[in-house]
Design a protein around this motif. Structure first.
Motif, PDB file in Angstrom:
ATOM      1  N   UNK A  31       0.883  -1.242  -0.105  1.00  0.00           N
ATOM      2  CA  UNK A  31       0.023  -0.031  -0.032  1.00  0.00           C
ATOM      3  C   UNK A  31       0.878   1.212  -0.011  1.00  0.00           C
ATOM      4  N   UNK A  33       0.455   5.484   0.001  1.00  0.00           N
ATOM      5  CA  UNK A  33      -0.554   6.749   0.255  1.00  0.00           C
ATOM      6  C   UNK A  33       0.245   8.059  -0.008  1.00  0.00           C
ATOM      7  N   UNK A  48      -4.771   6.967  -1.790  1.00  0.00           N
ATOM      8  CA  UNK A  48      -4.040   5.680  -1.323  1.00  0.00           C
ATOM      9  C   UNK A  48      -4.384   4.752  -2.351  1.00  0.00           C
ATOM     10  N   UNK A  94       2.262   0.984   3.800  1.00  0.00           N
ATOM     11  CA  UNK A  94       1.988   0.114   4.899  1.00  0.00           C
ATOM     12  C   UNK A  94       1.767  -1.590   4.172  1.00  0.00           C
ATOM     13  N   UNK A  96      -0.723  -3.370   4.846  1.00  0.00           N
ATOM     14  CA  UNK A  96      -2.061  -3.708   4.347  1.00  0.00           C
ATOM     15  C   UNK A  96      -2.674  -2.447   3.853  1.00  0.00           C
ATOM     16  N   UNK A  97      -3.942  -2.541   3.049  1.00  0.00           N
ATOM     17  CA  UNK A  97      -4.559  -1.529   2.516  1.00  0.00           C
ATOM     18  C   UNK A  97      -5.854  -1.094   3.238  1.00  0.00           C
ATOM     19  N   UNK A  98      -6.111  -1.949   4.408  1.00  0.00           N
ATOM     20  CA  UNK A  98      -7.345  -1.395   4.994  1.00  0.00           C
ATOM     21  C   UNK A  98      -7.429  -0.392   6.259  1.00  0.00           C
ATOM     22  N   UNK A  99      -7.369  -1.092   7.226  1.00  0.00           N
ATOM     23  CA  UNK A  99      -7.327  -0.298   8.629  1.00  0.00           C
ATOM     24  C   UNK A  99      -5.625   0.340   8.613  1.00  0.00           C
ATOM     25  N   UNK A 100      -5.865   1.524   9.039  1.00  0.00           N
ATOM     26  CA  UNK A 100      -4.546   2.195   8.941  1.00  0.00           C
ATOM     27  C   UNK A 100      -3.334   1.485   9.658  1.00  0.00           C
ATOM     28  N   UNK A 101      -3.341   1.416  10.926  1.00  0.00           N
ATOM     29  CA  UNK A 101      -2.108   1.031  11.623  1.00  0.00           C
ATOM     30  C   UNK A 101      -1.163   1.978  11.437  1.00  0.00           C
ATOM     31  N   UNK A 102       0.057   1.527  11.525  1.00  0.00           N
ATOM     32  CA  UNK A 102       1.205   2.278  11.329  1.00  0.00           C
ATOM     33  C   UNK A 102       1.639   2.650   9.803  1.00  0.00           C
ATOM     34  N   UNK A 103       1.833   3.851   9.871  1.00  0.00           N
ATOM     35  CA  UNK A 103       2.249   4.343   8.341  1.00  0.00           C
ATOM     36  C   UNK A 103       3.586   4.645   8.523  1.00  0.00           C
ATOM     37  N   UNK A 105       6.370   6.847   6.410  1.00  0.00           N
ATOM     38  CA  UNK A 105       6.742   8.092   5.637  1.00  0.00           C
ATOM     39  C   UNK A 105       8.126   7.877   5.204  1.00  0.00           C
ATOM     40  N   UNK A 106       8.045   8.497   3.831  1.00  0.00           N
ATOM     41  CA  UNK A 106       9.386   8.887   3.362  1.00  0.00           C
ATOM     42  C   UNK A 106       9.594  10.418   3.755  1.00  0.00           C
TER      43      UNK A 106
END
Lengths: 114, 113
Positions: A31, A33, A48, A94, A96-103, A105-106
């Motif tokens: 995933x 975003x 996303x 991330x 998975x594509x659903x529940x956000x959880x931890x992202x 970042x670049x």
């Protein structure tokens, strides 16, 4: 392992031009975003993509578009640039594509529109 | 209208003290709330996630509370150090089905030696 990588890190464009920003997610993450962060503000969700399909779109005009490639890397395109598009563009990956959880970042691409 | 407000743009504290940052929201129903750290010119880095049915979460010197009745989260850094100086962002996850986090504007913390 490499983190999320974005290119270019900085760029300057003039009004009306087009820009393409690139992002490579962490290995194994499917995933990607995109967020826009204007100076002094928090990041704002743009798109996303998960498994090459658009999963979500924020409140941005059609001048903004994105896509995800089979290797899960992604491009963000912005057409007809406006002064207000000047911002830090962040890519996050991330698993998975659903529940956000931890992202994850670049470091972002800093776009300046003159 | 929907709002996410973080207390004061800037917070200065003395080294060794506890820093408390506030995140208040209106017209959201988040399932999760996350806190990120962002250094100047860098991307945000994830710190903690707390679920709506959790009152408190801890990680080393960090503690987060989440009160869905008050619509507020508190973020504490105990025994603060100059290296903790950064901008801290709270982010709401409303489980929209996409990785769509709603971020506050952040609080810039400076820990004075």
């Amino acid at each position: 392992d490499a983190g999320v990588t974005q290119s270019p890190t900085h760029l300057i464009k003039t009004r009306g031009q087009h820009v393409t920003l690139r992002c490579s997610p962490i290995s194994g993450h499917k995933s990607v975003s995109w967020y826009q962060q204007v100076l002094g503000q928090g990041p704002q969700f743009i798109f996303q993509y998960y498994e090459k399909e658009e999963r979500g779109r924020g409140n941005f005009p059609d001048r903004f578009s994105a896509r995800q490639f089979p290797n899960y890397s992604s491009e963000l395109n912005v057409n007809a640039l406006l002064l207000g598009d000047s911002a830090l563009y962040l890519c996050a990956s991330s698993r998975t594509g659903g529940n956000t959880g931890e992202l994850f970042f670049g470091e972002g691409s800093r776009l300046t529109v003159l | 209208s929907q709002k996410i407000e973080q207390n004061s743009e800037a917070l200065n504290i003395q080294e060794g003290k506890t820093a408390t940052l506030t995140c208040n929201y209106t017209n959201y129903s988040p399932a999760y709330l996350q806190w990120y750290r962002q250094d100047p010119g860098r991307g945000p880095v994830f710190l903690l996630l707390i679920r709506e049915n959790e009152k408190e979460k801890r990680k080393e010197r960090l503690k987060v509370t989440f009160d869905t009745t008050l619509k507020q989260s508190l973020f504490h850094i105990t025994a603060s150090q100059p290296a903790d100086s950064a901008t801290y962002l709270c982010a709401l996850d409303i489980l929209s089905g996409a990785n769509n986090l709603f971020f506050g504007t952040g609080t810039r913390l400076t820990v004075i030696p």
